[in-house]
Design an enzyme around this catalytic site. Structure first.
Site, PDB file in Angstrom:
ATOM      1  N   ARG A 137     -13.561   0.721  28.214  1.00  0.00           N
ATOM      2  CA  ARG A 137     -13.854   2.026  28.812  1.00  0.00           C
ATOM      3  C   ARG A 137     -12.953   2.384  29.983  1.00  0.00           C
ATOM      4  NH1 ARG A 137     -19.881   0.347  28.956  1.00  0.00           N
ATOM      5  NH2 ARG A 137     -18.722  -1.582  29.196  1.00  0.00           N
ATOM      6  N   LYS A 195       0.834  -1.214   0.000  1.00  0.00           N
ATOM      7  CA  LYS A 195       0.000   0.000   0.000  1.00  0.00           C
ATOM      8  C   LYS A 195       0.861   1.254   0.000  1.00  0.00           C
ATOM      9  CE  LYS A 195      -2.216  -1.274   3.786  1.00  0.00           C
ATOM     10  NZ  LYS A 195      -1.808  -2.681   3.888  1.00  0.00           N
ATOM     11  N   GLY A 235       3.557  -1.013   8.787  1.00  0.00           N
ATOM     12  CA  GLY A 235       4.865  -0.680   8.248  1.00  0.00           C
ATOM     13  C   GLY A 235       4.722  -0.439   6.761  1.00  0.00           C
TER      14      GLY A 235
HETATM   15  P1  IMP Z   1      -1.372  -6.877  16.170  1.00  0.00           P
HETATM   16  O1  IMP Z   1      -1.989  -5.942  15.198  1.00  0.00           O
HETATM   17  O2  IMP Z   1       0.028  -6.513  16.568  1.00  0.00           O
HETATM   18  O3  IMP Z   1      -2.271  -7.136  17.361  1.00  0.00           O
HETATM   19  O4  IMP Z   1      -1.238  -8.308  15.448  1.00  0.00           O
HETATM   20  C1  IMP Z   1      -2.373  -9.073  15.086  1.00  0.00           C
HETATM   21  C2  IMP Z   1      -2.154  -9.754  13.738  1.00  0.00           C
HETATM   22  O5  IMP Z   1      -2.123  -8.776  12.709  1.00  0.00           O
HETATM   23  C3  IMP Z   1      -0.828 -10.516  13.637  1.00  0.00           C
HETATM   24  O6  IMP Z   1      -1.012 -11.641  12.820  1.00  0.00           O
HETATM   25  C4  IMP Z   1       0.070  -9.512  12.942  1.00  0.00           C
HETATM   26  O7  IMP Z   1       1.144 -10.134  12.263  1.00  0.00           O
HETATM   27  C5  IMP Z   1      -0.915  -8.877  11.990  1.00  0.00           C
HETATM   28  N1  IMP Z   1      -0.512  -7.519  11.589  1.00  0.00           N
HETATM   29  C6  IMP Z   1      -0.546  -6.410  12.338  1.00  0.00           C
HETATM   30  N2  IMP Z   1      -0.123  -5.343  11.637  1.00  0.00           N
HETATM   31  C7  IMP Z   1       0.176  -5.805  10.417  1.00  0.00           C
HETATM   32  C8  IMP Z   1       0.638  -5.160   9.222  1.00  0.00           C
HETATM   33  O8  IMP Z   1       0.855  -3.950   9.146  1.00  0.00           O
HETATM   34  N3  IMP Z   1       0.799  -5.974   8.149  1.00  0.00           N
HETATM   35  C9  IMP Z   1       0.527  -7.306   8.188  1.00  0.00           C
HETATM   36  N4  IMP Z   1       0.101  -7.937   9.264  1.00  0.00           N
HETATM   37  C10 IMP Z   1      -0.084  -7.192  10.380  1.00  0.00           C
END
Ligand code: IMP
Length: 401
Positions: free
Chosen positions: A140, A16, A40
């Site tokens: 909350r 993206k 990222g």
């Molecule tokens: P969290 O968002 O850190 O709670 O992770 C939850 C899930 O979302 C995990 O499987 C992460 O690897 C995935 N995830 C979170 N952010 C990203 C991203 O920016 N790209 C791809 N996967 C993500």
């Protein structure tokens, strides 16, 4: 068209950043509406890699950046990211929603703790405290930036600390409050701000973090992130009514990748997976973890298009796929003896039916056949194709701006 929302059509990491960066100069304001530093977004500018975690990837093109209420903010990280980016380019005006919730060291600790408790069934989170920050918000007992500027803020930290049974030191609290004070001049009501700017004719680019199938509602629950990653997330994540969303673009990588746990039907393993991972350098931008890889999945894109209402699709990393020896595209699944043409996170797929394509590294016609095939299956135009890391490596098939 004035406003465009760009979302990830798969599991995140679709590329993206590159597409947002390419389109950003056509917009006045760039808005993030979900997630936090778990994102990222990578932009490669003249061979130099720039990674955005909290700051919108529209950084280079717009005059104004907004972090809306749906985002969760680690203020220390935000501060350091701004400092780092300021050395690269003039920083656009930055506005932050007063209502955005913050991520504290207690949320980081709780993220690790919860993953530990889950053991073998862990989510594979980025360990950036994202899930817990949304958990506090919906429970909350979360802390918003505006709360950090009020006299009773210590009571709020106290409540959070009691509920989590995690100590938050006075120094940690003071550091967070100190940074919040530095941002006090940037705090606004983002709903009002965006509406006023739309009325003044400004163009807005909304960018989602992560991807459709790790959406908290419609993803492969529980292997999801904790925010609304789909186009509908704009309305709750900014306060703008749905009628202002206008056009939606889904970014789909020409193969599938996923970090963290959770099934996906076209996953490949072993040497073949390793080859694709290396070709596309599929390692997490936030965590450095190797990404799981698989073939492009049309039933998945079909479902994604429905959930998000795509007007356009941007296809990315075709240069990578073009070098891969075996190019396959999932066209349907076999489920309990029937053919199924649309992905659903609840499906248990017995077999995937594929169509094979010829590599296009030395024959661009083969690439056109691949793109035409996807377009004809999904019935949504693919005006933009990412064909290399650098920001000018874009194939524009149709001008939409
Ligand atoms: P969290 O968002 O850190 O709670 O992770 C939850 C899930 O979302 C995990 O499987 C992460 O690897 C995935 N995830 C979170 N952010 C990203 C991203 O920016 N790209 C791809 N996967 C993500």
């Amino acid at each position: 068209m004035r406003n465009l929302t760009i979302v990830g059509a798969q599991f995140g990491d679709e590329g993206k950043g590159k597409i947002i960066d390419y389109l950003s100069s056509y917009f006045d304001i760039g808005v993030r509406f979900n997630g936090g530093e778990n994102a990222g977004h990578t932009v490669v500018n003249s061979g130099k890699q720039v990674k955005f975690h909290l700051i919108p990837a529209s950084f280079f093109g717009v005059k104004t950046l907004v972090l809306a209420n749906g985002v969760v903010l680690n203020l220390e990280k935000l501060y350091s990211e701004i400092r780092e980016l300021s050395t690269i380019s003039k920083f656009p005006d930055l506005f932050i929603s007063k209502l955005a919730h913050i991520v504290t060291p207690a949320h980081f600790k709780r993220d690790s703790l919860l993953e530990g408790v889950r053991g073998k069934s862990q989510i594979g989170t980025t360990l950036k405290g994202i899930g817990p920050a949304y958990e506090s918000k919906y429970g909350r007992y979360g802390i918003r930036i505006i709360d950090l500027l009020q006299d009773d803020v210590y009571e709020k930290f106290n409540l959070l600390s009691q509920i989590y049974n995690i100590q938050i030191s006075k120094e940690e609290i003071e550091k967070i409050i100190g940074i919040a004070r530095e941002f006090s001049g940037n705090l606004i009501d983002t709903a009002d701000f965006l509406l006023e700017n739309i009325e003044r004719g400004k163009k807005i680019l909304f960018e989602a973090a992560q991807g459709t199938f790790i959406d908290i509602e419609f993803g492969t629950y529980p292997y999801v992130t904790s925010s609304h990653t789909i186009s509908g997330g704009v309305t709750v994540g900014t306060g703008l009514p749905p009628k202002y969303i206008e056009k939606v673009m889904g970014v789909a990588k020409s193969y599938i990748t996923r970090v963290g746990e959770g099934y996906f039907p076209t996953e490949i393993f072993g040497n073949e997976a390793e080859e694709l991972r290396k070709l596309g350098w599929e390692y997490g931008a936030t965590t450095g973890r190797p990404r799981r890889v698989g073939y492009f999945d049309i039933p998945m894109l079909r479902k994604s298009a429905k959930l998000n209402g795509f007007d356009y699709i941007a296809l990315t990393k075709v240069d990578v796929l073009g070098k891969f020896k075996k190019i396959k595209v999932a066209i349907s699944y076999e489920v309990n003896g029937s053919e199924v043409k649309e992905y659903d996170p609840l499906l248990k797929v017995d077999k995937v039916n594929y169509e094979e394509f010829k590599p296009w590294d030395d024959n661009p016609n083969n690439l056109e056949k691949f793109i035409d095939f996807i377009e004809s299956e999904i019935k949504i135009p693919i005006p933009i194709v990412g064909n290399g890391e650098d920001r000018d490596k874009i194939i524009v098939r149709e001008k939409i701006y």
